[in-house]
Design a protein around this motif. Structure first.
Motif, PDB file in Angstrom:
ATOM      1  N   GLU A  87       8.526   1.618 -66.673  1.00  0.00           N
ATOM      2  CA  GLU A  87       9.185   2.891 -66.406  1.00  0.00           C
ATOM      3  C   GLU A  87       8.635   3.529 -65.140  1.00  0.00           C
ATOM      4  O   GLU A  87       9.390   4.097 -64.343  1.00  0.00           O
ATOM      5  CB  GLU A  87       9.029   3.848 -67.591  1.00  0.00           C
ATOM      6  N   SER A  88       7.337   3.437 -64.926  1.00  0.00           N
ATOM      7  CA  SER A  88       6.735   3.975 -63.699  1.00  0.00           C
ATOM      8  C   SER A  88       7.330   3.304 -62.468  1.00  0.00           C
ATOM      9  O   SER A  88       7.661   3.968 -61.477  1.00  0.00           O
ATOM     10  CB  SER A  88       5.220   3.758 -63.689  1.00  0.00           C
ATOM     11  N   ALA A  92       9.556   5.153 -59.570  1.00  0.00           N
ATOM     12  CA  ALA A  92       9.116   5.081 -58.174  1.00  0.00           C
ATOM     13  C   ALA A  92      10.201   4.463 -57.289  1.00  0.00           C
ATOM     14  O   ALA A  92      10.455   4.951 -56.180  1.00  0.00           O
ATOM     15  CB  ALA A  92       7.823   4.276 -58.073  1.00  0.00           C
ATOM     16  N   ALA A  93      10.860   3.410 -57.775  1.00  0.00           N
ATOM     17  CA  ALA A  93      11.931   2.773 -56.998  1.00  0.00           C
ATOM     18  C   ALA A  93      13.076   3.744 -56.767  1.00  0.00           C
ATOM     19  O   ALA A  93      13.617   3.843 -55.660  1.00  0.00           O
ATOM     20  CB  ALA A  93      12.426   1.517 -57.721  1.00  0.00           C
ATOM     21  N   TYR A  94      13.444   4.471 -57.799  1.00  0.00           N
ATOM     22  CA  TYR A  94      14.510   5.464 -57.658  1.00  0.00           C
ATOM     23  C   TYR A  94      14.126   6.521 -56.625  1.00  0.00           C
ATOM     24  O   TYR A  94      14.918   6.874 -55.754  1.00  0.00           O
ATOM     25  CB  TYR A  94      14.820   6.131 -59.000  1.00  0.00           C
ATOM     26  N   ARG A  96      12.187   6.305 -54.129  1.00  0.00           N
ATOM     27  CA  ARG A  96      12.202   5.772 -52.761  1.00  0.00           C
ATOM     28  C   ARG A  96      13.616   5.747 -52.180  1.00  0.00           C
ATOM     29  O   ARG A  96      13.813   6.026 -51.004  1.00  0.00           O
ATOM     30  CB  ARG A  96      11.614   4.357 -52.734  1.00  0.00           C
ATOM     31  N   VAL A  97      14.621   5.404 -52.996  1.00  0.00           N
ATOM     32  CA  VAL A  97      15.993   5.278 -52.469  1.00  0.00           C
ATOM     33  C   VAL A  97      16.815   6.556 -52.611  1.00  0.00           C
ATOM     34  O   VAL A  97      17.828   6.714 -51.941  1.00  0.00           O
ATOM     35  CB  VAL A  97      16.758   4.100 -53.123  1.00  0.00           C
ATOM     36  N   ARG A  98      16.392   7.476 -53.452  1.00  0.00           N
ATOM     37  CA  ARG A  98      17.168   8.689 -53.725  1.00  0.00           C
ATOM     38  C   ARG A  98      17.610   9.426 -52.479  1.00  0.00           C
ATOM     39  O   ARG A  98      18.781   9.796 -52.361  1.00  0.00           O
ATOM     40  CB  ARG A  98      16.386   9.617 -54.654  1.00  0.00           C
ATOM     41  N   PRO A  99      16.742   9.630 -51.483  1.00  0.00           N
ATOM     42  CA  PRO A  99      17.189  10.389 -50.307  1.00  0.00           C
ATOM     43  C   PRO A  99      18.323   9.708 -49.524  1.00  0.00           C
ATOM     44  O   PRO A  99      19.031  10.359 -48.773  1.00  0.00           O
ATOM     45  CB  PRO A  99      15.926  10.489 -49.442  1.00  0.00           C
ATOM     46  N   MET A 100      18.489   8.414 -49.710  1.00  0.00           N
ATOM     47  CA  MET A 100      19.510   7.674 -48.967  1.00  0.00           C
ATOM     48  C   MET A 100      20.841   7.579 -49.705  1.00  0.00           C
ATOM     49  O   MET A 100      21.833   7.125 -49.140  1.00  0.00           O
ATOM     50  CB  MET A 100      18.992   6.263 -48.653  1.00  0.00           C
ATOM     51  N   LEU A 101      20.877   7.990 -50.959  1.00  0.00           N
ATOM     52  CA  LEU A 101      22.095   7.855 -51.759  1.00  0.00           C
ATOM     53  C   LEU A 101      23.094   8.963 -51.438  1.00  0.00           C
ATOM     54  O   LEU A 101      22.722  10.124 -51.283  1.00  0.00           O
ATOM     55  CB  LEU A 101      21.751   7.882 -53.251  1.00  0.00           C
TER      56      LEU A 101
END
Length: 123
Positions: A87-88, A92-94, A96-101
């Motif tokens: 889950e961690s 963390a992966a989310y 990292r990409v969230r600002p680009m979505l």
């Protein structure tokens, strides 16, 4: 002054069910002035209000979900406590990409998570 999203939800729900601001304020054990300030976005909505509001109005599952989403959005931030290393990593992966979505991608991601959650309840 504009009502907040949660404030509009509460006002409309109260009106449909025939309750006044004071009725809900009494159920939440707050003053009418405080509840009014929450509705107008001048005060943050306390997270612990979810259950008392659901109980007071006897909300459907759909309205309960909507209320939860509105409360989450009103908070401005979310605290997540992962239960496992997996889950961690996912969180963390989310992040990292969230600002680009794009908004469309976020909506698709949200829908996919909901589907995954529904499948998890089926097993």
């Amino acid at each position: 002054m504009d009502r907040s999203e949660i404030g509009e939800f509460l006002r409309v729900t109260r009106a449909k069910k025939g309750y006044r601001l004071k009725h809900l304020a009494d159920a939440l054990e707050v003053s009418s002035a405080f509840l009014s300030a929450v509705e107008f976005g001048r005060k943050p909505v306390p997270r612990y209000w979810r259950e008392p509001i659901v109980k007071f109005f006897g909300l459907s599952e759909g309205d309960t979900e909507k209320l939860s989403a509105l409360i989450d959005r009103a908070q401005g931030s979310v605290t997540i406590t992962p239960a496992s290393p997996e889950e961690s990593g996912l969180i963390a992966a989310y992040e990292r990409v969230r600002p680009m979505l794009t908004p469309v991608q976020l909506e698709l991601f949200t829908q996919e998570l909901k589907r995954a959650g529904e499948k998890g309840h089926e097993t």
